[in-house]
Design a protein around this motif. Structure first.
Motif, mmCIF file in Angstrom:
data_model
loop_
_atom_site.group_PDB
_atom_site.id
_atom_site.type_symbol
_atom_site.label_atom_id
_atom_site.label_comp_id
_atom_site.label_asym_id
_atom_site.label_seq_id
_atom_site.Cartn_x
_atom_site.Cartn_y
_atom_site.Cartn_z
ATOM 1 N N SER A 44 0.851 -1.142 -0.029
ATOM 2 C CA SER A 44 0.041 0.024 -0.069
ATOM 3 C C SER A 44 0.793 1.349 0.050
ATOM 4 O O SER A 44 0.412 2.340 -0.437
ATOM 5 N N VAL A 45 2.197 1.069 0.344
ATOM 6 C CA VAL A 45 2.999 2.472 0.259
ATOM 7 C C VAL A 45 3.281 2.613 -1.160
ATOM 8 O O VAL A 45 3.258 3.913 -1.457
ATOM 9 N N VAL A 46 3.230 1.787 -2.107
ATOM 10 C CA VAL A 46 3.304 2.145 -3.218
ATOM 11 C C VAL A 46 2.169 3.048 -3.741
ATOM 12 O O VAL A 46 2.419 3.732 -4.730
ATOM 13 N N LEU A 47 1.122 2.567 -3.424
ATOM 14 C CA LEU A 47 -0.172 3.218 -4.099
ATOM 15 C C LEU A 47 -0.312 4.468 -3.138
ATOM 16 O O LEU A 47 -0.295 5.861 -4.085
ATOM 17 N N ILE A 48 0.238 4.836 -1.981
ATOM 18 C CA ILE A 48 0.543 6.237 -1.673
ATOM 19 C C ILE A 48 1.269 7.164 -2.454
ATOM 20 O O ILE A 48 1.365 8.258 -2.810
ATOM 21 N N LEU A 63 10.820 -0.285 -8.915
ATOM 22 C CA LEU A 63 10.990 -1.535 -9.752
ATOM 23 C C LEU A 63 12.411 -2.056 -9.684
ATOM 24 O O LEU A 63 12.690 -3.106 -9.174
ATOM 25 N N GLY A 64 13.494 -1.148 -9.866
ATOM 26 C CA GLY A 64 14.982 -1.411 -9.404
ATOM 27 C C GLY A 64 15.219 -2.102 -8.409
ATOM 28 O O GLY A 64 16.020 -2.856 -8.319
ATOM 29 N N GLY A 65 14.714 -1.133 -7.229
ATOM 30 C CA GLY A 65 15.115 -1.553 -5.981
ATOM 31 C C GLY A 65 14.321 -3.010 -5.594
ATOM 32 O O GLY A 65 15.147 -3.878 -4.884
ATOM 33 N N ALA A 66 13.366 -3.183 -5.967
ATOM 34 C CA ALA A 66 12.677 -4.594 -5.896
ATOM 35 C C ALA A 66 13.262 -5.634 -6.488
ATOM 36 O O ALA A 66 13.349 -6.937 -6.098
ATOM 37 N N ALA A 67 13.656 -5.210 -7.825
ATOM 38 C CA ALA A 67 14.509 -6.223 -8.616
ATOM 39 C C ALA A 67 15.773 -6.675 -7.862
ATOM 40 O O ALA A 67 16.346 -7.910 -7.931
ATOM 41 N N VAL A 68 16.578 -5.603 -7.369
ATOM 42 C CA VAL A 68 17.843 -6.095 -6.465
ATOM 43 C C VAL A 68 17.566 -6.945 -5.301
ATOM 44 O O VAL A 68 18.210 -7.795 -5.013
ATOM 45 N N PHE A 69 16.470 -6.512 -4.648
ATOM 46 C CA PHE A 69 16.236 -7.478 -3.246
ATOM 47 C C PHE A 69 15.704 -9.019 -3.826
ATOM 48 O O PHE A 69 16.294 -9.677 -2.969
ATOM 49 N N ALA A 70 14.984 -8.949 -4.931
ATOM 50 C CA ALA A 70 14.535 -10.249 -5.276
ATOM 51 C C ALA A 70 15.937 -11.037 -5.854
ATOM 52 O O ALA A 70 15.914 -12.302 -5.584
ATOM 53 N N ALA A 71 16.925 -10.666 -6.432
ATOM 54 C CA ALA A 71 18.159 -10.925 -6.927
ATOM 55 C C ALA A 71 18.832 -11.646 -5.751
ATOM 56 O O ALA A 71 19.262 -12.646 -5.720
ATOM 57 N N ILE A 72 19.000 -10.734 -4.547
ATOM 58 C CA ILE A 72 19.778 -10.993 -3.397
ATOM 59 C C ILE A 72 19.070 -12.369 -2.826
ATOM 60 O O ILE A 72 19.624 -13.057 -2.531
ATOM 61 N N ASP A 73 17.675 -12.044 -2.140
ATOM 62 C CA ASP A 73 16.943 -12.935 -1.569
ATOM 63 C C ASP A 73 16.722 -14.215 -2.277
ATOM 64 O O ASP A 73 17.044 -15.167 -1.526
ATOM 65 N N PHE A 74 16.472 -14.297 -3.513
ATOM 66 C CA PHE A 74 16.108 -15.556 -4.070
ATOM 67 C C PHE A 74 17.230 -16.288 -4.750
ATOM 68 O O PHE A 74 17.436 -17.345 -4.690
ATOM 69 N N GLY A 75 18.202 -15.388 -5.270
ATOM 70 C CA GLY A 75 19.407 -15.839 -5.807
ATOM 71 C C GLY A 75 20.430 -16.247 -5.020
ATOM 72 O O GLY A 75 21.242 -17.180 -5.244
ATOM 73 N N LEU A 90 8.569 -4.223 -3.046
ATOM 74 C CA LEU A 90 8.060 -3.107 -3.804
ATOM 75 C C LEU A 90 7.835 -2.114 -2.688
ATOM 76 O O LEU A 90 8.411 -0.875 -2.720
ATOM 77 N N GLY A 91 7.217 -2.425 -1.608
ATOM 78 C CA GLY A 91 6.936 -1.389 -0.633
ATOM 79 C C GLY A 91 8.078 -0.755 0.208
ATOM 80 O O GLY A 91 8.156 0.227 0.474
ATOM 81 N N ILE A 92 9.098 -1.716 0.322
ATOM 82 C CA ILE A 92 10.418 -1.263 0.980
ATOM 83 C C ILE A 92 10.992 -0.218 -0.074
ATOM 84 O O ILE A 92 11.612 0.904 0.555
#
Length: 411
Positions: A44-48, A63-75, A90-92
């Motif tokens: 919901s932070v994204v919506l605000i 989107l870039g920040g979320a992609a970096v987190f996904a790459a680190i956390d999942f990969g 996305l919210g962070i």
């Protein structure tokens, strides 16, 4: 507010460090997985963010920040992938970019970004910490008073919660829609707050304060009448086998030991969507329509899931009037309408809890008694709240007229 360069740099480092820690923390990630509400709150932070500042630069940054987190956390860290986890990324990212905008902007834009960032941060942290308060309430109240609430619902001669639960079981589409609106509560809160922030800053701040204090205030009342919901009491008998009315009349009403979160009376889900609806006044038709849809489906979802009794929703009305009176920043503390709203809401909420606990048999005199009490409660709450809004609007109009410069008369 102009910040010194050293303060900006320190705040930036702290913000980026916090985002990096949250985005790669296994404990935080599991919290988002275990609580779908928390993941949606972060989303919901994204919506605000994009309602207040629609910018392609910010979209790419989030989107870039979320992609970096996904790459680190999942990969790298091999966290289990999930939609809730992606929503938290996305919210962070959005929260971090809002914070950076608040730090490095200037003038009116800085104030706008700060009013988007700080409440969003507080709402996320309050949601994360709510489990602590609820856990404390469960430990403080090993026994629950669900049979008292069930007895009241039975005195209506219609088991509304059980009937709604049956509809949920029979109509999958109805259950799916209700679940979406039930889980999506943070989205309508973010939508209404952001809309009012663009339209009426004082009203937006009042709304966010009300949204934030609803949880802690609700926990206080949870301790006065602890209950867990019919599905936790009746188990497999819910929703198909309610106790018949003739048996419920002679039901031995007493506290019983049951595990579960004490979060029934009053319904905070109902309270939050009522706040969203009432604070959406003045927004666009589509924003108000979304808020009303949340109200309607939350009524069914709270009972259909077996988490609430009908009376929980009724008592939410005066409880919300109490909150709105406390947060009516447009009025002075001693303004009659504001004092009336606070006292009315508080006393009626406490009155319901007292009668449910100590004078339950009065509702069994006739089904007319509980129905009249419910109708009068809802109608009077709407009336008192309407008076509060009318006085606040009148004050704003007078202040606006007073602030209008008067042209000099021609000699």
């Amino acid at each position: 507010m102009k910040l010194p360069m050293a303060v900006k740099i320190m705040a930036t480092l702290a913000l980026v460090g916090m985002a990096a820690w949250l985005g790669t923390s296994e404990h935080f990630y599991k919290s988002a997985l275990l609580s779908i509400f928390f993941g949606v709150t972060l989303a919901s932070v994204v919506l605000i963010h994009f309602r207040v500042r629609p910018s392609w630069q910010d979209v790419l940054g989030v989107l870039g920040g979320a992609a970096v987190f996904a790459a680190i956390d999942f990969g790298v860290l091999h966290f289990v992938g999930s939609l809730a986890g992606i929503g938290s990324f996305l919210g962070i990212s959005s929260l971090a970019i809002l914070g950076l905008r608040a730090i490095w902007s200037s003038g009116p834009e800085q104030a706008q970004m700060a009013l988007a960032f700080v409440p969003a941060l507080l709402f996320v942290t309050s949601d994360w910490g709510s489990t602590i308060l609820l856990g404390w309430t469960e430990r403080a109240n090993p026994k629950v008073l669900d049979l008292y609430l069930f007895s009241f619902d039975s005195s209506l001669r219609v088991q509304i919660a059980f009937l709604t639960g049956q509809a949920y079981a029979l109509w999958p589409w109805f259950r799916a829609a209700g679940t979406f609106f039930y889980i999506g509560l943070p989205l309508v809160i973010g939508l209404v707050y952001a809309g009012q922030l663009l339209r009426d800053r004082t009203r937006a701040i009042s709304a966010m304060i009300a949204f934030l204090i609803t949880g802690p205030a609700g926990v206080v009342f949870y301790n006065l009448l602890p209950a867990v919901g019919p599905i936790h009491i009746f188990l497999s008998q819910f929703p198909w086998k309610p106790i018949p009315t003739e048996q419920a009349t002679h039901l031995l009403v007493e506290p019983i030991a049951v595990a579960g979160l004490r979060n029934c009376m009053p319904s905070l889900h109902m309270s939050w969507v009522l706040l969203a609806w009432w604070y959406s006044r003045g927004l666009s038709v589509w924003e108000r329509g979304i808020a009303m849809a949340f109200v309607v489906f939350t009524v069914f979802a709270t009972m259909g899931t077996g988490e609430h009794y009908f009376i929980d929703l009724v008592v939410a009305f005066p409880f919300v009037v109490f909150l709105q009176g406390l947060c009516a920043l447009a009025l002075r503390w001693n303004e009659r309408a504001r004092v009336t709203a606070v006292l009315y809401g508080l006393l009626l909420t406490l009155g319901w809890i007292a009668v449910l606990r100590f004078a339950l048999r009065v509702f069994w005199i006739s089904p007319v008694v509980p129905w009249i009490c419910c109708v009068v409660t809802v109608a009077s709450a709407i009336f008192v709240r309407g008076r509060l809004e009318a006085v606040a609007d009148g004050r704003k109009s007078r202040e606006a007229v007073g602030a209008t410069p008067v042209p000099a008369s021609v000699p």
